[in-house]
Write an enzyme that holds these catalytic residues in place. Structure first.
Site, short mmCIF file in Angstrom:
data_model
loop_
_atom_site.label_atom_id
_atom_site.label_comp_id
_atom_site.label_asym_id
_atom_site.label_seq_id
_atom_site.Cartn_x
_atom_site.Cartn_y
_atom_site.Cartn_z
N ASN A 101 0.86 -1.18 0.00
CA ASN A 101 0.00 0.00 0.00
C ASN A 101 0.91 1.24 0.00
OD1 ASN A 101 -1.43 2.29 1.07
ND2 ASN A 101 -3.04 0.92 1.78
N ARG A 109 5.05 18.45 0.47
CA ARG A 109 5.80 19.54 -0.14
C ARG A 109 5.17 20.10 -1.41
NH1 ARG A 109 11.28 20.80 1.22
NH2 ARG A 109 11.14 20.98 3.46
N HIS A 145 -5.38 3.73 -1.73
CA HIS A 145 -6.63 4.00 -1.03
C HIS A 145 -6.93 5.49 -1.15
CE1 HIS A 145 -9.21 2.92 2.74
NE2 HIS A 145 -9.73 3.93 2.09
N ARG A 205 -8.72 8.67 -0.67
CA ARG A 205 -9.80 9.09 0.23
C ARG A 205 -10.38 10.41 -0.28
NH1 ARG A 205 -9.56 6.10 5.08
NH2 ARG A 205 -7.67 4.88 5.22
N HIS A 231 -3.75 11.44 0.84
CA HIS A 231 -2.72 10.47 0.46
C HIS A 231 -2.70 10.40 -1.07
CE1 HIS A 231 -4.39 8.53 4.33
NE2 HIS A 231 -3.23 9.04 4.69
N GLU A 242 -8.60 0.51 -3.00
CA GLU A 242 -9.48 0.42 -1.83
C GLU A 242 -10.25 1.71 -1.69
OE1 GLU A 242 -6.30 -1.71 1.21
OE2 GLU A 242 -6.92 0.35 1.53
N THR A 267 -8.05 6.43 9.54
CA THR A 267 -7.72 5.19 8.86
C THR A 267 -8.91 4.26 9.05
OG1 THR A 267 -6.08 3.43 8.60
CG2 THR A 267 -6.52 4.18 10.86
N HIS A 310 -4.22 -4.35 7.69
CA HIS A 310 -4.22 -3.31 8.73
C HIS A 310 -3.32 -3.69 9.88
CE1 HIS A 310 -5.51 0.54 10.11
NE2 HIS A 310 -6.19 0.64 9.00
N ASP A 311 -2.30 -2.87 10.08
CA ASP A 311 -1.38 -3.04 11.21
C ASP A 311 -0.59 -4.35 11.17
OD1 ASP A 311 -2.04 -0.55 12.36
OD2 ASP A 311 -3.85 -1.42 13.22
N GLY A 340 0.87 -1.24 4.42
CA GLY A 340 1.37 0.09 4.11
C GLY A 340 2.18 0.70 5.22
N HIS A 341 1.54 1.06 6.31
CA HIS A 341 2.16 1.91 7.33
C HIS A 341 3.45 1.33 7.88
CE1 HIS A 341 2.05 5.17 10.23
NE2 HIS A 341 2.42 4.28 11.14
N1 PXP Z 1 -6.62 -2.45 4.27
C1 PXP Z 1 -7.40 -1.35 4.36
C2 PXP Z 1 -8.84 -1.47 4.01
C3 PXP Z 1 -6.87 -0.12 4.75
O1 PXP Z 1 -7.65 0.97 4.85
C4 PXP Z 1 -5.50 -0.02 5.03
C5 PXP Z 1 -4.90 1.31 5.41
O2 PXP Z 1 -4.98 2.17 4.32
C6 PXP Z 1 -4.72 -1.19 4.94
C7 PXP Z 1 -5.31 -2.38 4.56
C8 PXP Z 1 -3.26 -1.19 5.25
O3 PXP Z 1 -3.09 -0.94 6.61
P1 PXP Z 1 -1.64 -0.53 7.17
O4 PXP Z 1 -1.32 0.80 6.55
O5 PXP Z 1 -1.83 -0.48 8.65
O6 PXP Z 1 -0.69 -1.59 6.73
#
Ligand code: PXP
Length: 259
Positions: free
Chosen positions: A29, A40, A65, A67, A72, A92, A122, A212-213, A235-236
């Site tokens: 991601n 910037r 993703h 938004r 982003h 997404e 998020t 996620h996480d 991603g994060h």
């Molecule tokens: N899946 C979804 C639906 C998300 O919204 C996100 C965050 O944009 C992720 C996966 C990835 O999560 P993370 O950035 O914590 O890895």
């Protein structure tokens, strides 16, 4: 012999025929890369180049993703990315009219529907597939008619997995935030609802993604606990790790957790 770039055919994903046994694809991601660029106002880092490089470094998919506030990835990034992503492009987002049009115009390999509220920091919960049954059925059918695979973001609850089947989703994406939160204290307990729901999803014939996480500490355990995990989007943590290890090493480190 020229090893890079590989021929497109070598990178083409064939659904349900994984190249390696029990394959779980890593989709990177790149939202946080766009966040840095936007700070910037210029084009550094170059999101399109980063997507290409992630693939060159081994990523098996690229996730964005966009938004509504475009803090982003921007809507305008999507057609540019579509022209360069050769692995699997996953978009997404919350299926509002603008998002639906963006997806139909750009035809990614997969769309992942999330129930975000406007301005949400998020995604922090999955769909209520029962309450939103009629809406989801309609929007999923629209994407599928355009040849786009549809995944829906759900919590690890049997009712939601059954609901996902009922509305016709091809896949579910487990919201793994609660797993990641509970993992350090008790990994088995943290993964138990996901394991149970994965078995149900396998019985119902619905594919399983997760996100996620997820990070270098919890990813291998999660993957090994979930039968039939097809894809993780990360991603994060991955982009944060890349500050220390570099993007190429980091992607390899994540791939190693999945093998
Ligand atoms: N899946 C979804 C639906 C998300 O919204 C996100 C965050 O944009 C992720 C996966 C990835 O999560 P993370 O950035 O914590 O890895």
């Amino acid at each position: 012999m020229k090893l890079w770039p590989p021929k497109t055919a070598e990178l083409t994903y064939v659904e349900l025929k994984p190249a390696r046994f029990n394959m779980t694809r890593l989709s990177v991601n790149i939202n946080k890369v766009a966040l840095l660029r936007n700070a910037r106002g210029g084009n550094l880092p170059d999101l399109v180049q980063v997507a290409k490089d992630c693939e060159a470094f081994g990523a098996e998919g690229i996730t964005v993703h966009p938004r509504p506030d475009e803090r982003h990835v921007r809507y305008a990034d999507v057609p540019l990315l579509k022209t360069v992503v050769t692995t699997e492009f996953n978009i997404e987002g919350k299926p509002d009219p603008k998002f639906i049009q963006l997806v139909l115009d750009n035809r990614p390999d997969q769309v992942t529907l999330v129930p975000d509220s406007p301005g949400q920091l998020t995604s922090d919960h999955g769909w209520d597939t029962v309450k939103n049954e009629a809406f989801l059925k309609k929007v999923i059918a629209r994407f599928q008619a355009a040849g786009i695979r549809v995944s829906i973001f759900v919590d690890a609850e049997a009712q939601q997995v059954e609901g996902a089947k009922k509305v016709g989703a091809d896949r579910i994406e487990f919201y793994t935030g609660p797993f990641a939160h509970d993992f350090p204290a008790n990994p088995e307990k943290a993964v138990e609802p996901y394991h149970r729901c994965a078995q149900l999803a396998n019985e119902l014939g619905i594919g399983i993604n997760a996100g996620h996480d997820l990070n270098l500490d919890n990813l291998r355990f999660f993957k090994n606990s979930i039968p039939g995990l097809l894809e993780v989007s990360i991603g994060h943590a991955l982009i944060s790790d890349a500050l220390y290890f570099g993007l190429q090493n980091t992607i390899q480190l994540y791939l190693r957790q999945l093998k």
